[in-house]
Design a protein around this motif. Structure first.
Motif, PDB file in Angstrom:
ATOM      1  N   ALA A 132       0.823  -1.209   0.000  1.00 20.39           N
ATOM      2  CA  ALA A 132       0.000   0.000   0.000  1.00 20.39           C
ATOM      3  C   ALA A 132       0.856   1.258   0.000  1.00 20.39           C
ATOM      4  O   ALA A 132       0.525   2.245  -0.684  1.00 20.39           O
ATOM      5  CB  ALA A 132      -0.929  -0.004   1.212  1.00 20.39           C
ATOM      6  N   PHE A 136       0.699   4.096  -2.796  1.00 17.56           N
ATOM      7  CA  PHE A 136       0.389   5.468  -2.377  1.00 17.56           C
ATOM      8  C   PHE A 136       1.279   6.471  -3.101  1.00 17.56           C
ATOM      9  O   PHE A 136       0.867   7.598  -3.361  1.00 17.56           O
ATOM     10  CB  PHE A 136       0.558   5.586  -0.859  1.00 17.56           C
ATOM     11  CG  PHE A 136       0.084   6.886  -0.277  1.00 17.56           C
ATOM     12  CD1 PHE A 136      -1.260   7.194  -0.225  1.00 17.56           C
ATOM     13  CD2 PHE A 136       0.996   7.797   0.246  1.00 17.56           C
ATOM     14  CE1 PHE A 136      -1.702   8.399   0.321  1.00 17.56           C
ATOM     15  CE2 PHE A 136       0.576   8.998   0.797  1.00 17.56           C
ATOM     16  CZ  PHE A 136      -0.779   9.298   0.839  1.00 17.56           C
ATOM     17  N   TYR A 140      -2.922   6.380  -5.513  1.00 18.73           N
ATOM     18  CA  TYR A 140      -3.554   5.878  -4.293  1.00 18.73           C
ATOM     19  C   TYR A 140      -4.855   5.140  -4.576  1.00 18.73           C
ATOM     20  O   TYR A 140      -5.304   4.333  -3.767  1.00 18.73           O
ATOM     21  CB  TYR A 140      -3.784   7.013  -3.291  1.00 18.73           C
ATOM     22  CG  TYR A 140      -4.802   8.046  -3.717  1.00 18.73           C
ATOM     23  CD1 TYR A 140      -6.163   7.830  -3.519  1.00 18.73           C
ATOM     24  CD2 TYR A 140      -4.418   9.243  -4.303  1.00 18.73           C
ATOM     25  CE1 TYR A 140      -7.102   8.770  -3.896  1.00 18.73           C
ATOM     26  CE2 TYR A 140      -5.343  10.191  -4.691  1.00 18.73           C
ATOM     27  CZ  TYR A 140      -6.693   9.959  -4.485  1.00 18.73           C
ATOM     28  OH  TYR A 140      -7.616  10.893  -4.867  1.00 18.73           O
ATOM     29  N   PHE A 155      -9.201   1.921  -1.068  1.00 21.69           N
ATOM     30  CA  PHE A 155      -8.847   3.155  -0.366  1.00 21.69           C
ATOM     31  C   PHE A 155      -9.540   4.356  -1.004  1.00 21.69           C
ATOM     32  O   PHE A 155      -9.950   5.290  -0.306  1.00 21.69           O
ATOM     33  CB  PHE A 155      -7.328   3.340  -0.384  1.00 21.69           C
ATOM     34  CG  PHE A 155      -6.847   4.580   0.319  1.00 21.69           C
ATOM     35  CD1 PHE A 155      -7.162   4.817   1.646  1.00 21.69           C
ATOM     36  CD2 PHE A 155      -6.066   5.522  -0.350  1.00 21.69           C
ATOM     37  CE1 PHE A 155      -6.709   5.958   2.307  1.00 21.69           C
ATOM     38  CE2 PHE A 155      -5.611   6.660   0.294  1.00 21.69           C
ATOM     39  CZ  PHE A 155      -5.939   6.881   1.625  1.00 21.69           C
ATOM     40  N   PRO A 181      -6.700  12.393   0.608  1.00 19.22           N
ATOM     41  CA  PRO A 181      -5.858  11.189   0.634  1.00 19.22           C
ATOM     42  C   PRO A 181      -4.485  11.448   1.249  1.00 19.22           C
ATOM     43  O   PRO A 181      -3.452  11.354   0.592  1.00 19.22           O
ATOM     44  CB  PRO A 181      -5.747  10.824  -0.850  1.00 19.22           C
ATOM     45  CG  PRO A 181      -5.830  12.131  -1.555  1.00 19.22           C
ATOM     46  CD  PRO A 181      -6.817  12.953  -0.754  1.00 19.22           C
ATOM     47  N   HIS A 183      -1.390  10.702   4.158  1.00 23.52           N
ATOM     48  CA  HIS A 183      -0.787   9.491   4.693  1.00 23.52           C
ATOM     49  C   HIS A 183      -1.428   9.088   6.019  1.00 23.52           C
ATOM     50  O   HIS A 183      -1.568   7.899   6.305  1.00 23.52           O
ATOM     51  CB  HIS A 183       0.724   9.667   4.871  1.00 23.52           C
ATOM     52  CG  HIS A 183       1.424   8.398   5.206  1.00 23.52           C
ATOM     53  ND1 HIS A 183       1.717   8.020   6.503  1.00 23.52           N
ATOM     54  CD2 HIS A 183       1.858   7.374   4.419  1.00 23.52           C
ATOM     55  CE1 HIS A 183       2.313   6.851   6.493  1.00 23.52           C
ATOM     56  NE2 HIS A 183       2.416   6.425   5.249  1.00 23.52           N
ATOM     57  N   LEU A 186      -4.408   7.138   5.187  1.00 29.15           N
ATOM     58  CA  LEU A 186      -3.997   5.812   4.731  1.00 29.15           C
ATOM     59  C   LEU A 186      -3.724   4.888   5.914  1.00 29.15           C
ATOM     60  O   LEU A 186      -4.134   3.718   5.906  1.00 29.15           O
ATOM     61  CB  LEU A 186      -2.746   5.919   3.856  1.00 29.15           C
ATOM     62  CG  LEU A 186      -2.131   4.581   3.420  1.00 29.15           C
ATOM     63  CD1 LEU A 186      -3.060   3.839   2.458  1.00 29.15           C
ATOM     64  CD2 LEU A 186      -0.749   4.791   2.791  1.00 29.15           C
ATOM     65  N   TYR A 189      -6.969   3.742   7.442  1.00 31.67           N
ATOM     66  CA  TYR A 189      -7.565   2.742   6.548  1.00 31.67           C
ATOM     67  C   TYR A 189      -6.882   1.387   6.729  1.00 31.67           C
ATOM     68  O   TYR A 189      -7.545   0.356   6.855  1.00 31.67           O
ATOM     69  CB  TYR A 189      -7.445   3.233   5.101  1.00 31.67           C
ATOM     70  CG  TYR A 189      -7.557   2.159   4.045  1.00 31.67           C
ATOM     71  CD1 TYR A 189      -8.796   1.722   3.582  1.00 31.67           C
ATOM     72  CD2 TYR A 189      -6.408   1.583   3.485  1.00 31.67           C
ATOM     73  CE1 TYR A 189      -8.899   0.742   2.605  1.00 31.67           C
ATOM     74  CE2 TYR A 189      -6.500   0.600   2.506  1.00 31.67           C
ATOM     75  CZ  TYR A 189      -7.741   0.184   2.066  1.00 31.67           C
ATOM     76  OH  TYR A 189      -7.823  -0.787   1.091  1.00 31.67           O
TER      77      TYR A 189
END
Length: 298
Positions: A132, A136, A140, A155, A181, A183, A186, A189
């Protein structure tokens, strides 16, 4: 949107693993010092300090004697893995709660990446985390993983406001506030993914490959209870014998620092593992994989 689907009998729990001295040559810097331009522009978004190519995987581990690293395409997953940042030499492996891993004899280096304070980033989760993180840096909206239930969680949907919730043995849609979006988003998620995914769900997302075709980014994985997953970080090859060697990384149970494995069965190779196409097993310090358990992202 998510559809209602009963979970298998294994439930929503993570399906993860229950969960000597190397030769100096294999642990010294490579003869060819990696160039910063090759390091995917230092795209390691979790770092809180400047990226330094000289503390990368490629700089720390030279190929086995007579071997050369297999070429990696610019901006590929293989190249990104090759230049992962490492913590200083002799850094121990810590668990998520700050305690030391037992034993401390299975690692040759520790990746410079956070584990998180919860017991989530275990073996398959570490593989998903690195995949991931790479995606990213590229796009992403490519990031997605399946839960043990089979639900495919993207995502891009997550940040657009399409979350999920678990009710009993069902996974249901759950609207959430759309977010940028970043980090930090992320990581939130991924913590949700880690909670409801594991080695079983990850193994279903991958396809088998032959040992002779091993590449950086491939995964040695046994899905189930118990199960385990180890990521191939880099591959080197001898130009004459065509023998291939791999650097491997894992997390384990409980959640712990992602670490480069030490080849304890063949200490003369340091951190490199011979990938023998004729072998029935690939022996790693805390798990033995069968030859048919090397897999690749679809």
């Amino acid at each position: 949107m998510l559809s209602t689907l009963p979970l298998p009998l294994v439930g929503l729990a993570l399906i993860l693993a229950t969960d000597n001295t190397p030769s100096l040559a294999s642990l010294e810097p490579d003869d060819e010092t990696p160039r910063a331009s090759e390091a995917s522009s230092g795209k390691y978004s979790w770092l809180t300090h400047p990226y330094n190519t000289q503390h990368s995987l490629a700089a720390r581990f030279a190929p086995p004697a007579g071997c050369q690293r297999v070429a990696a395409a610019p901006n590929s997953f293989a190249q990104w893995l090759r230049y992962l940042p490492l913590k200083p030499r002799s850094t121990p492996v810590y668990l998520h709660n700050g305690k030391l891993k037992t034993p401390q004899t299975v690692h040759a280096a520790v990746l410079d990446i956070d584990t998180g304070p919860r017991d989530l980033q275990q073996c398959a989760d570490a593989v998903m985390r690195l995949r991931a993180e790479y995606q990213f840096t590229q796009n992403y909206r490519q990031i997605h993983f399946h839960l043990t239930s089979g639900h495919d969680i993207w995502f891009g949907d997550w940040i657009d406001g399409q979350g999920f919730r678990v009710q009993g043995q069902q996974v249901l849609p759950a609207p959430r506030k759309p977010e940028d979006p970043t980090h930090a988003v992320l990581r939130r998620y991924l913590d949700q993914i880690f909670t409801y995914a594991g080695s079983l769900s990850l193994s279903r997302e991958l396809r088998p490959v032959r040992l002779h075709d091993v590449r950086a980014g491939d995964v040695l994985i046994k899905g189930g209870t118990p199960g385990h997953a180890v990521l191939v970080l880099d591959v080197a090859e001898h130009p004459t014998t065509k023998r291939k060697y791999a650097l491997l990384a894992q997390s384990y149970m409980p959640a712990q620092d992602i670490h480069v494995l030490r080849n304890r069965p063949s200490p003369g190779l340091g951190a490199w593992f011979l990938i023998d196409p004729a072998a029935e097993w690939i022996e790693t310090p805390e798990w033995n994989f069968t030859a048919d358990q090397l897999m690749r992202w679809q």
